[in-house]
Design an enzyme around this catalytic site. Structure first.
Site, short mmCIF file in Angstrom:
data_model
loop_
_atom_site.label_atom_id
_atom_site.label_comp_id
_atom_site.label_asym_id
_atom_site.label_seq_id
_atom_site.Cartn_x
_atom_site.Cartn_y
_atom_site.Cartn_z
N GLY A 56 -13.80 -56.55 -21.92
CA GLY A 56 -14.98 -55.73 -21.67
C GLY A 56 -15.48 -55.76 -20.23
O GLY A 56 -16.45 -55.10 -19.90
N HIS A 57 -14.82 -56.52 -19.37
CA HIS A 57 -15.32 -56.69 -17.98
C HIS A 57 -14.19 -56.52 -16.98
O HIS A 57 -13.74 -57.51 -16.40
CB HIS A 57 -15.95 -58.07 -17.83
N PHE A 58 -13.70 -55.49 -16.67
CA PHE A 58 -13.93 -54.13 -17.18
C PHE A 58 -12.58 -53.62 -17.66
O PHE A 58 -11.58 -53.89 -16.99
CB PHE A 58 -14.47 -53.23 -16.07
N VAL A 63 -12.29 -57.57 -13.79
CA VAL A 63 -12.88 -58.39 -12.73
C VAL A 63 -13.44 -59.65 -13.38
O VAL A 63 -14.15 -59.58 -14.38
CB VAL A 63 -14.01 -57.62 -12.00
#
Length: 151
Positions: A56-58, A63
């Site tokens: 989810g990041h990203f 990252v």
């Protein structure tokens, strides 16, 4: 543990820190020094695409979260603190008191090796102050001042 080279492997780290997967952010201590003049530690965190937060990041451009860079730095600080005073008693931890002057200079991505350099500065009224720097390939990623208290 290789005391001649002042290194700690993952088994040594697990004896000092309460953190476990997926929140253990230090893979190895490559050097520490406990002289009268200075108390420093260098650790590494290998950043793998398999880390759960990259979902989810990203998703389009993974990252490593900045807050986890600070967490890795804090864990390295905890290891240094315990090396200074000895193996922790059961239930004994170092808690964050503050993070000051945190600066992020570039993103950390899967495949990077995060090098964490922390140094003890002073202790006052049970609060220890450290400085930390994180780099990748010699390039500054993050710097901060960290304070913690043993409980």
């Amino acid at each position: 543990m290789n005391n001649e080279l002042n290194q700690l492997d993952i088994q040594d780290i697990l004896q000092l820190l309460p953190h476990r997967y997926p929140f253990l952010m230090v893979d190895r201590v490559v050097h520490y020094e406990m002289s009268e003049e200075r108390k420093v530690l260098r650790a590494i965190k290998n950043v793998s695409f398999n880390e759960p937060f990259f979902q989810g990041h990203f998703p389009e451009r993974p990252v490593f979260p900045g807050v986890l860079i600070l967490e890795a730095m804090a864990q390295a600080t905890g290891i240094l603190a315990f090396r200074m005073v000895g193996k922790p008693n059961p239930g004994e931890l170092y808690y964050f008191a503050s993070i000051d002057n945190a600066r992020f200079k570039r993103p950390v991505v899967p495949g990077d090796q995060l090098v964490l350099d922390v140094e003890y500065l002073k202790e006052r009224r049970g609060i220890a102050k450290f400085t930390g720097v994180a780099t990748v390939d010699g390039e500054l990623v993050c710097s901060a001042e960290l304070m913690c208290a043993k409980r």
